[in-house]
Design an enzyme around this catalytic site. Structure first.
Site, PDB file in Angstrom:
ATOM      1  CD  GLU A 148      88.284  57.338   5.185  1.00  0.00           C
ATOM      2  OE1 GLU A 148      88.077  56.143   4.925  1.00  0.00           O
ATOM      3  OE2 GLU A 148      88.388  58.218   4.311  1.00  0.00           O
ATOM      4  CG  ASN A 189      91.992  63.101   7.568  1.00  0.00           C
ATOM      5  OD1 ASN A 189      91.672  64.289   7.541  1.00  0.00           O
ATOM      6  ND2 ASN A 189      92.143  62.375   6.466  1.00  0.00           N
ATOM      7  CG  HIS A 225      86.705  63.693  -0.309  1.00  0.00           C
ATOM      8  ND1 HIS A 225      87.579  64.068  -1.310  1.00  0.00           N
ATOM      9  CD2 HIS A 225      87.442  63.018   0.604  1.00  0.00           C
ATOM     10  CE1 HIS A 225      88.797  63.624  -1.026  1.00  0.00           C
ATOM     11  NE2 HIS A 225      88.742  62.992   0.141  1.00  0.00           N
ATOM     12  CD  GLU A 253      91.495  62.953   2.559  1.00  0.00           C
ATOM     13  OE1 GLU A 253      90.726  62.362   1.794  1.00  0.00           O
ATOM     14  OE2 GLU A 253      92.127  62.377   3.471  1.00  0.00           O
ATOM     15  CG  ASP A 255      87.373  66.152  -3.994  1.00  0.00           C
ATOM     16  OD1 ASP A 255      86.472  65.968  -3.137  1.00  0.00           O
ATOM     17  OD2 ASP A 255      88.054  65.207  -4.452  1.00  0.00           O
TER      18      ASP A 255
END
Ligand SMILES: *[C@@H]1O[C@H](CO)[C@@H](O)[C@H](O)[C@H]1NC(C)=O
Ligand SMILES: *[C@@H]1O[C@H](CO)[C@@H](O)[C@H](O)[C@H]1NC(C)=O
Ligand SMILES: *[C@@H]1O[C@H](CO)[C@@H](O)[C@H](O)[C@H]1NC(C)=O
Length: 334
Positions: A148, A189, A225, A253, A255
């Site tokens: 990030e 990432n 996400h 990651e 979801d």
């Protein structure tokens, strides 16, 4: 042979989805793994641990918290590996790959780093020592070296690292990681880089620049996400643009959260969304794998972070497969 039988079984039972297997199908699609995040407190639930070790579904684990800076170097030069070691031991029981998460992040950072008022060269050596020590301890892993580092508008995120060193910490982290374990796969990432846009363009430019400087960036991690109904239509093209830089890509990651309460319509849309993401990875040869940010709603980070939202994972809080599970299966099969 077992694999072939499994797939026949999967195909025969698609309508019920009770026996299909996420990792088997990922590998048949040419990927290295399907995986999941997990966290140390969850390992006390024996039925959770049993499914975590089901290699038909999962061939890769990511520790959600225990390898973060505040947990691994809470005081300068004093490393604690016990939490991360427990996740690695759990993975090794089932020959699962591990994604180290992460070397350098502005969040969940030890206060001695943020409050130390270190000068440029001292902070660079702190970053190098931290990454080197982690990657050396956890050899043979995939690593999120940087996490990030970009803002949504594509500018560099202000953090103690950026404010003090400029972008010098980025190359320092990757180079230290490469030196510590030449075989580790080293990633940058981030979130909100699923579709095309300012942040994805900035990621492309940054990775191009770093690699031109000889910085060993092996891959781009696309967190994913996502929100129900909100998978960017340009996801496949965007993953392809990342891959065209000559690096690996991974969905790290995944979801897909929704506004609660859960309804059949939301679950149906969520199934489509999971399928769309998997299809995007499947279509891009250099997309090597997909990791969900835990497999069960019971241990999802979403309700604790986004008020009124949840139900983001492929299994519900009672470990029952949701339509999303079948969406993943369909994504690999299409
Ligand atoms: C970084 O610098 C900016 C601009 O001066 C400031 O607003 C921000 O609080 C700083 N962040 C940190 C973590 O030092
Ligand atoms: C920090 O030091 C590095 C290495 O000497 C240098 O490349 C970089 O420009 C410096 N950053 C700042 C903000 O002075
Ligand atoms: C594990 O979680 C499941 C699903 O929520 C629950 O039914 C079960 O009681 C838990 N087991 C333990 C040992 O905590």
């Amino acid at each position: 042979m077992r694999r072939i039988l499994s797939v026949i079984f999967v195909l025969n039972s698609l309508s019920t989805s009770t026996t299909a297997q996420l990792n088997i199908l990922a590998q048949l699609a040419g990927k290295k793994y399907f995986g999941t995040a997990t966290d140390n407190p969850e390992l006390t639930n024996t039925s959770y641990v049993a499914q975590l070790g089901n290699t038909l579904d999962f061939h890769q684990l990511t520790p959600a918290n225990s390898m973060k800076w505040e947990n691994t170097e809470p005081e300068r030069g004093q490393f604690t590996f016990s939490g991360g070691d427990a996740i690695v031991a759990q993975a090794e029981k089932h020959n699962q790959l591990v994604r180290g998460h992460n070397c350098v992040w502005h969040n969940q950072l030890a206060t001695w780093v943020t409050e130390g008022n270190f000068d440029n060269s001292t902070l660079l050596s702190i970053v190098e020592n931290h990454c080197s020590t982690l990657v050396k301890h956890y050899k043979g892993k995939i690593w999120d070296v940087l996490n990030e580092v970009l803002n949504d508008d594509g500018t560099f995120r202000e953090s103690v690292f950026f404010n003090t060193t400029g972008t010098a910490y980025m190359g320092a982290a990757f180079r230290a990681a490469r030196k510590a374990d030449p075989k580790a796969k080293l990633y940058i990432n981030d979130f909100n880089i699923e579709g095309e846009g300012a942040k994805s363009t900035a990621m492309i430019n940054l990775v191009k620049q770093l690699r031109a400087e000889g910085v060993p960036v092996d891959g781009i991690g696309v967190q994913s996400h996502l929100i129900v109904g909100g998978v960017p239509p340009t996801m496949k093209a965007n993953l392809q643009a990342f891959a065209a830089l000559g690096v690996e890509v991974a969905i790290t990651e995944l979801d897909v959260r929704m506004n609660l309460p859960v309804t059949p319509a939301l679950l149906e849309q969520q199934k489509k969304d999971y399928k769309t993401v998997i299809e995007a990875c499947k279509a891009v040869p250099r997309c090597v794998g997909v990791t969900v940010w835990d497999w069960t709603d019971k241990f999802s980070w979403v309700p604790g972070t986004f008020a009124g939202q949840g139900a983001a994972c492929p299994w519900d809080e009672n470990f029952v497969k949701k339509p999303a599970y079948l969406g993943i299966i369909e994504g690999w099969l299409i």
